[in-house]
Design an enzyme around this catalytic site. Structure first.
Site: not given
Ligand code: XMP
Length: 514
Positions: A84-85, A171, A57, A225-231, A370, A173
């Site tokens: 780190c922090y 880091h 952070g 919406s036709g987008g990935v998430d709502s589909s 995602k 990650e």
């Protein structure tokens, strides 16, 4: 969640999400939580917890108002890793000292082991390269901690064997830390004894059960919406409760070519789903007449979308739930200590529903990243093309027709965009890039076709590579490919006689032109 084995306490680092992703890539479910979480809450809600990570952070552990944690979490008797922090905070909590370093350490650095039996170092060679990004450093170790590794200028790893506490200054990650992933694996499996049991198929099964239980005999609405998430949300809920779900799909006229038909076909072929397709193109074109300012366009499109969605939603009986495709980065963003008031994409986040409807939110993928959402989509049998799609902005072609939006210009743009995307697929470039599209400029230029002079619009091709869409670089598409696309567009699309390729990175540009 009951599967959560690792909690990541978020101190606002830009890499916090990466810690969660790296952990989940190992099939260990990790959740990012606000740093204010208490010992009691952890005890109550996380029965399978195996370890905690304190993220990095931007603040300084020696500041009077430095962000801290409930000190009782150190009595949970599970391993804790400070990054780190997180390491600096652990240092000050246990009586060590942190100061501003004379030489700040940013970028690649090597670390050298001071003890050789630290379980974090299993299968890692002494002198390994790590990614540093810190201005403060540990100057005095707390009692019971040993200096475990150092870099040329700082304490790099500390360890309290008795209490199972670890601190790393770098880091792990980030991929520039060459053995970072191995170190994370060592923490998860050797130190925390995590079980790699986070499987998408189990998530789908459990979430469907949960949806059935929550919804009971009530009805759910969802804006598709036709987008990935709502589909993916539509597919998940419809598999769980079938016709109790009604999806409302507003065709704004600002979607890609044949989008409405393709989305309807994808669902009708694969699901027993109830979708109401509302053809509202005329309304949107009417509202957008004479409007040229991008933000104004966004507002009009967003407000009209909500309007139409509401009218349709009210017609459905016995609705108790509003489903949304909220995903984890949105959740983390809004709970982070660095939460900024980002512009809300109102048309996605159907925020303007009438209060008298008293709907409860149903957000079944709110804890997924995602790439996990895409995996759920595949698991549910959605077509790969739909699941692996590039993002598409909520206001759609409304912000890709620069200047005033008309139906005619949208049709020209749809044809050009369809050619570009078709060629991207054909040449195996689509999956290798993050976002590709065409923008129609409000500029006409002179050309010749055969013996005739032409005077038509310019189309700009845009293709970028990015991880988080906050920064992006232009894709270096092959020249021959670009020439072929330009030729096809100029030959096949009436209304365009010139094609340019946008080579602006973000920043200073943005991905969209408006
Ligand atoms: P920019 O243009 O800001 O775009 O670099 C970053 C990403 O966000 C998408 N984008 C939007 N998405 N509503 C959306 O839902 C919007 O108003 C909007 N504007 C940009 C853009 O396509 C890219 O993926």
């Amino acid at each position: 969640m009951k599967e959560t084995q690792i909690l990541i306490l978020d101190f606002g680092s830009q890499y916090t999400q990466l810690l969660a992703r790296r952990t989940r890539e190992q099939e260990v479910f990790a959740e990012v939580v606000n740093l204010n979480i208490t010992y009691d809450k952890i005890k109550k809600d996380y029965k399978n917890l195996k370890g905690i990570i304190l993220s990095g952070g931007p603040s300084s552990a020696y500041d009077q108002n430095a962000y801290s944690v409930d000190p009782k979490i150190f009595e949970l008797d599970i391993p804790i890793l400070g990054v780190c922090y997180g390491m600096q905070l652990m240092t000050t909590i246990f009586g060590g000292e942190v100061e501003l370093a004379a030489n700040q350490e940013f970028g690649k650095s090597k670390i050298y082991f001071d003890v050789d039996n630290c379980p974090l170092f299993k299968n890692i060679t002494n002198g390994t390269q790590v990614w540093m990004s810190h201005a403060d450093h540990v100057t005095k170790l707390p009692a019971d901690f040993v200096l475990t590794a150092h870099s040329d200028s700082s304490v790099a790893v500390i360890w309290n064997n008795k209490m199972n506490l670890y601190g790393i200054q770098f880091h792990a990650e980030v991929t520039h830390s060459v053995d970072g992933l191995q170190m994370i694996k060592n923490f998860l499996f050797d130190i925390c004894k995590c079980d790699p049991n986070w499987k998408i198929a189990n998530f789908v099964r459990d979430t469907m059960e949960q949806i059935k239980l929550t919804v009971g005999n009530k009805n759910v609405i969802l804006g598709l919406s036709g987008g990935v998430d709502s589909s993916v949300v539509a597919a998940l809920i419809s598999k769980a409760i079938g016709q109790q779900l009604t999806c409302i799909f507003v065709d704004t006229g600002l979607l890609r070519k044949n989008e409405a038909k393709n989305v309807m076909d994808a669902y009708n072929d694969n699901f027993n789903i109830n979708i109401k397709l509302i053809d509202a193109a005329n309304i949107f074109f009417e509202k957008l007449k004479n409007v040229t300012d991008p933000e104004e366009k966004r507002k009009i499109i967003g407000a009209e979308f909500i309007n139409i969605f509401n009218q349709e939603a009210k017609k459905i009986k016995n609705v108790t739930f509003l489903a949304q495709g909220t995903i984890y980065p949105d959740v983390i963003e809004s709970s982070s200590i660095n939460h900024s008031s980002k512009t809300i994409k109102s048309h996605h986040n159907v925020g303007g529903l009438p209060e008298e409807m008293e709907l409860t939110l149903l957000e079944p993928i709110r804890l997924l990243f995602k790439d996990e959402v895409r995996k759920v989509g595949m698991e549910l049998g959605l077509p790969e093309r739909l699941v692996m799609r590039h993002p598409f902005p909520g206001p759609g072609l409304g912000i890709r027709v620069i200047g005033e939006v008309t139906e005619e210009k949208c049709n020209i743009l749809k044809d050009a965009d369809a050619i570009f995307i078709e060629e991207m697929y054909k040449n195996n470039l689509y999956d290798a890039t993050s976002q590709a599209f065409v923008t129609l400029l409000p500029v006409k230029t002179v050309g010749v076709m055969g013996d005739n002079r032409t005077y038509e619009f310019v189309a700009a091709l845009r293709c970028v590579e990015t991880i988080d869409f906050m920064t992006a670089t232009e894709s270096h598409l092959p020249w021959d490919f670009l020439s072929d696309v330009a030729n096809r567009i100029i030959n096949e699309v009436d209304g365009i006689n010139r094609v340019v390729y946008d080579i602006t990175s973000k920043p200073p540009g943005t991905i969209e032109w408006e």
